[in-house]
Design a protein around this motif. Structure first.
Motif, PDB file in Angstrom:
ATOM      1  N   ARG A  60       3.136  -7.324 -15.729  1.00 33.54           N
ATOM      2  CA  ARG A  60       3.461  -6.779 -17.001  1.00 33.54           C
ATOM      3  C   ARG A  60       4.634  -6.232 -16.915  1.00 33.54           C
ATOM      4  O   ARG A  60       4.855  -5.567 -15.834  1.00 33.54           O
ATOM      5  N   TYR A  61       5.737  -6.319 -17.385  1.00 30.13           N
ATOM      6  CA  TYR A  61       7.219  -5.264 -17.665  1.00 30.13           C
ATOM      7  C   TYR A  61       6.879  -4.199 -18.785  1.00 30.13           C
ATOM      8  O   TYR A  61       5.298  -3.679 -19.465  1.00 30.13           O
ATOM      9  N   GLY A  62       7.236  -3.633 -17.655  1.00 30.30           N
ATOM     10  CA  GLY A  62       7.365  -1.834 -18.364  1.00 30.30           C
ATOM     11  C   GLY A  62       5.350  -1.135 -17.800  1.00 30.30           C
ATOM     12  O   GLY A  62       4.998  -1.085 -17.074  1.00 30.30           O
ATOM     13  N   PHE A  87      -3.697  -5.828 -13.581  1.00 30.74           N
ATOM     14  CA  PHE A  87      -2.272  -6.108 -14.187  1.00 30.74           C
ATOM     15  C   PHE A  87      -1.188  -5.334 -12.527  1.00 30.74           C
ATOM     16  O   PHE A  87      -1.616  -4.182 -12.414  1.00 30.74           O
ATOM     17  N   VAL A  88       0.100  -6.502 -12.459  1.00 29.50           N
ATOM     18  CA  VAL A  88       0.744  -6.243 -11.514  1.00 29.50           C
ATOM     19  C   VAL A  88       2.048  -5.857 -12.161  1.00 29.50           C
ATOM     20  O   VAL A  88       2.436  -6.083 -12.916  1.00 29.50           O
ATOM     21  N   THR A  89       2.916  -4.630 -11.406  1.00 28.31           N
ATOM     22  CA  THR A  89       4.193  -4.745 -12.613  1.00 28.31           C
ATOM     23  C   THR A  89       5.252  -5.780 -11.977  1.00 28.31           C
ATOM     24  O   THR A  89       5.205  -6.612 -10.810  1.00 28.31           O
ATOM     25  N   ASN A  90       5.609  -6.554 -12.421  1.00 30.52           N
ATOM     26  CA  ASN A  90       6.511  -7.712 -12.914  1.00 30.52           C
ATOM     27  C   ASN A  90       7.462  -7.834 -11.511  1.00 30.52           C
ATOM     28  O   ASN A  90       7.528  -9.230 -10.673  1.00 30.52           O
ATOM     29  N   THR A  91       7.499  -6.568 -11.222  1.00 31.50           N
ATOM     30  CA  THR A  91       8.153  -6.569  -9.597  1.00 31.50           C
ATOM     31  C   THR A  91       8.162  -6.705  -8.780  1.00 31.50           C
ATOM     32  O   THR A  91       8.869  -6.574  -7.833  1.00 31.50           O
ATOM     33  N   ALA A  92       6.878  -6.862  -8.857  1.00 34.52           N
ATOM     34  CA  ALA A  92       6.566  -6.047  -7.454  1.00 34.52           C
ATOM     35  C   ALA A  92       4.853  -7.940  -7.253  1.00 34.52           C
ATOM     36  O   ALA A  92       4.425  -8.033  -6.484  1.00 34.52           O
ATOM     37  N   LYS A  96       1.861  -9.183  -4.354  1.00 37.56           N
ATOM     38  CA  LYS A  96       0.158  -9.180  -5.061  1.00 37.56           C
ATOM     39  C   LYS A  96      -0.167 -10.777  -5.210  1.00 37.56           C
ATOM     40  O   LYS A  96      -1.005 -11.137  -4.040  1.00 37.56           O
TER      41      LYS A  96
END
Lengths: 534, 291
Positions: A60-62, A87-92, A96
């Motif tokens: 997810r973004y945000g 959900f994982v942040t898109n940056t990481a 994952k």
């Protein structure tokens, strides 16, 4: 405090085998207290007696939504499942996914980014980690709606292992400050020569009329981004030009790219492009235009920043914007490169193969999430839309006949739509989704409307590289591209003459480019570029 | 006190100037963060360099404070830092003390510690280990695998060894057992070292980004660094080499909000610093000099 990195489990384990036991292994899996689906009360599309636990991993973004909420409860009740989504942040997400897959427990549903298509997706699919989906496509309307060229791009060894998530085929086009053009009595440019003249006029003739020398032409940042292409002829990522053997070559070493590099080098001498273009990141490049310094940048229907636009309109209340039409290229063609047409992938775990009923349940969910609503159906009268949006009066309100989400709807996870791995509706045509409605700032939504209208009559070039694969490109492509990009940045800065172009092309070929071209061309079925315009 | 010569004064002058320049370079980014976070977005856009807000506004802070994820992650991070640092100190101190005595198998244990300093098992084996011990998606996954930092352990051990043996013997004669010696004599003498290490450990817990990403699944348990990165990096990651020129799904929040988030996330640990700072200089020298 880098040495913390060296600490390992081995040490901790050798030390504190006791402690783990003592700590009571606080293994609380989040308070997902499941309300057991009350029997029969739900009009679920799949009236199955069995309740399935369905796991999912997605990015997810945000901000992520909470892991127990109204939206999740609604999903569990409607589909009679215990839906556990991580959900994982898109940056990481990369790290994952690697860890989860290596641990051997692939969740039932996994979301991939479009960029994963040629490396991770195809790698895992070849290892039979995913469920082949070919037999299911005909059974679900939203899967049938996907055009064949996209399915073909997803094939691995002839089978389809992923469901594409919708994105329009829109690329970015140039946008120009119309108020500046008007002030200087200039016409919107129709080719690069005119664009160059406009950029220089914006730099030297005080287009904002404030008497100061504080404006310039084109906002551009690191990696020559935006690439300023107004057609596949100039697009560094399009395979459109041919070499003397009749093989297609990548645009980054093609004649259109040379034209743009030459133009930017000339403009750089005049001070008509961003000064520190070699190091500026994307957000700062945007700032050059949205602070009213530069007069030429890019726009696209989906993914504009309203905050930026509002900032610019506060500084320059009279700012007006137009987009440019595609330029006619040297072959007499006029059009734009088509984007891939999808923006993410959903894959199912191969382990589901022996649970056909569960697969059906998952696909029912996915199919529902991809359902397209016409503008006239997006209201509380439509039960499916109402459910999808989290019920009127709870997650959204009807204002003047338009459904408006409440401020906390996403943060508090009020709507089921938030939790679907694939929550992008698949419309019959790109033009069926009106992105201009997503912006409240009028100049921005007008601009987006105009771009959408232009696309209705614009021919799109189907980039053949999208549905081909090259081993050498996966291994070396990014590095090679970076090299060519850096050399071109030097040319723009004047540190390397543009007359070295042919030498640079040869360097590209020698460093592995020739092999990449050969591998791709072996797979291209159709090299008639004119026919690839649709 | 000797009268200072002209040369001494010159030397001091140069020193002070140099240090002033260096400290300004340290302070400047924070001043910039501070100014931008209290400015309106159009002020930020229209000025090249904001060093002091011209129109004060707290919009950015209000926006951030509205997000449950940010507030929640701040609390989680405080908790992980406090509990984690306590766990770190307890295990590091007890093990360091044991290794500073002549116990059976000391060399083997020391070798194991040093070995982990030099060789790291890698991300995936570590993940599998955490998974097998049932720590996934719990706060303990951030605390236990990193309960002892070998470097800190070795420094602490040499500090304990530097405490005169006579104290130990005197206590033994008075009939104290090992635990009493450790609790009543060694620990009180080690306050500066404990303070320094608690700072090391606390800062590394506070800044930990990778472990929460890997081990935590529910957003309710995310730490501040994860959320912060999401707020700050999302706008940067879009301009990749893939030619993807749009803010795909989610345009980044205005820089004012990004700066406010960074400031809020850095503040707590900054506040702790001055109180531990005085022990810090001692901590660095730990075990280096006997005397």
């Amino acid at each position: 405090m880098k040495w913390k990195r060296y600490t390992t489990v081995m040490l901790a384990a050798s030390m504190s085998i006791g402690t783990v036991a003592c700590s009571g292994s606080d293994n609380d899996k989040g308070s997902s207290a499941q309300p057991s689906a009350s029997a029969g009360a739900n009009a679920s599309p799949s009236e199955a007696p069995k309740k399935y636990k369905i796991t999912a991993l997605d990015y997810r973004y945000g901000n992520p939504p909470p892991s127990s909420s109204q939206g999740l409860t609604m999903i569990n009740e409607r589909f009679n499942v215990d839906y556990q989504v991580t959900f994982v942040t898109n940056t990481a997400y990369d790290e994952k996914i690697n860890a989860v897959f290596a641990s051997g427990e692939i969740p039932d549903m996994v979301g991939f980014m479009a960029a994963d298509l040629k490396n991770r997706y195809s790698k895992f699919a070849k290892q039979n980690a995913f469920l082949p989906l070919d037999d299911y496509i005909k059974q679900y309307p939203t899967l049938q709606a996907v055009p064949d060229f996209i399915w073909d791009a997803l094939r691995v060894n002839g089978k389809i292992y992923a469901i594409p998530q919708y994105a329009p085929k829109y690329q970015v086009v140039l946008m120009v400050r119309k108020d500046w053009l008007d002030k200087l009595n200039l016409k919107p440019p129709t080719n690069y020569q005119e664009l160059k003249e406009v950029a220089i006029a914006f730099t030297k003739n005080d287009p904002d009329g404030n008497g100061k020398n504080d404006t310039y032409g084109i906002a551009i940042g690191q990696d020559i981004n935006p690439n300023l292409n107004m057609g596949p002829y100039w697009d560094p990522d399009a395979w459109y030009h041919k070499n003397d053997k009749g093989d297609l070559i990548p645009g980054i070493i093609g004649p259109g790219r040379k034209e743009i590099v030459q133009m930017l080098a000339d403009l750089n001498k005049e001070g008509a492009i961003t000064k520190d273009y070699a190091t500026l990141n994307w957000a700062d490049t945007n700032k050059e235009f949205y602070s009213g310094k530069a007069g030429i940048f890019i726009a696209t229907p989906r993914g504009m920043s309203q905050d930026y636009m509002n900032g610019l309109l506060k500084i320059h209340p009279n700012a007006q914007f137009i987009h440019l039409e595609p330029f006619v290229d040297a072959y007499g063609n006029k059009g734009l490169t088509s984007a891939a047409g999808f923006n993410g992938l959903t894959v199912l775990s191969a382990k589901l193969a022996n649970e056909p009923d569960k697969v059906k349940r998952i696909l029912d969910m996915i199919d529902f999430g991809r359902k397209f609503y016409k503008e006239s159906e997006k209201n509380d009268k439509n039960p499916d839309f109402d459910w999808w949006s989290g019920k009127v009066g709870v997650a959204y309100d009807m204002k003047d006949g338009v459904a408006v989400n409440r401020e906390n709807w996403a943060n508090d996870g009020l709507a089921p739509s938030t939790y679907f791995v694939d929550n992008a509706a698949w419309p019959p045509e790109d033009g069926d989704i009106d992105y201009s409605l997503t912006y409240q700032t009028k100049p921005l939504s007008d601009l987006v409307k105009a771009i959408q209208n232009m696309y209705k009559t614009t021919k799109l070039y189907a980039n053949p590289v999208n549905s081909a694969e090259s081993k050498t490109d996966i291994e070396k492509g990014a590095e090679l591209r970076k090299y060519v990009m850096n050399e071109q940045v030097k040319m723009i800065a004047g540190n390397r003459p543009v007359s070295d172009w042919d030498k640079l092309v040869q360097e590209y070929l020698d460093k592995g480019g020739a092999k990449i071209i050969e591998e791709y061309n072996a797979q291209f079925k159709n090299k008639d570029t004119k026919a690839l315009f649709k | 006190m000797k009268r200072s010569t002209w040369a001494d004064r010159l030397f001091d002058g140069v020193n002070i100037t140099l240090l002033l320049i260096i400290s300004l370079a340290m302070i400047f980014p924070f001043l910039y963060l501070f100014s931008v976070s209290f400015s309106s977005y159009e002020d930020f856009l229209s000025s090249d360099l904001l060093l002091w807000p011209s129109n004060w506004t707290t919009d950015a802070y209000e926006f951030i404070w509205k997000s449950w994820a940010f507030r929640n992650s701040l609390m989680i991070t405080v908790m992980v830092t406090v509990v984690g640092t306590a766990v770190n100190l307890f295990f590091t101190a007890t093990m360091a003390y044991a290794l500073s005595r002549r116990i059976l198998g000391r060399r083997v244990l020391m070798f194991m510690v040093v070995f982990t300093m030099l060789f790291y098992a890698g991300m995936i084996p570590t993940y599998l280990m955490v998974k097998a011990t049932g720590l996934l998606d719990s706060m303990w996954a951030l605390i236990l695998p990193a309960a002892i930092a070998p470097f800190n352990l070795i420094v602490m051990r040499s500090f304990f060894q530097s405490i005169p043996e006579e104290l130990n013997e005197a206590a033994l004669i008075d009939g104290a057992n090992d635990l009493q010696i450790f609790g009543k004599i060694i620990l009180p003498l080690s306050k500066p070292s404990l303070a320094a290490f608690s700072l090391f450990y606390a800062v590394s817990h506070w800044n930990n980004y990778f472990a929460p990403i890997l081990y935590l699944n529910s957003p309710e348990k995310w730490t501040i660094q994860v959320i912060l990165r999401q707020i700050v990096i999302v706008g940067e990651a879009t301009a990749t080499l893939s030619g993807d020129n749009t803010f795909v799904d989610n345009p980044p929040p205005p820089e004012t909000i990004q700066m406010a988030a960074i400031l809020l996330a850095t503040l707590p640990i900054l506040v702790v610093y001055p109180f531990l700072q005085k022990h810090f200089a001692k901590g660095v020298m730990l075990g280096a000099v006997k005397g």
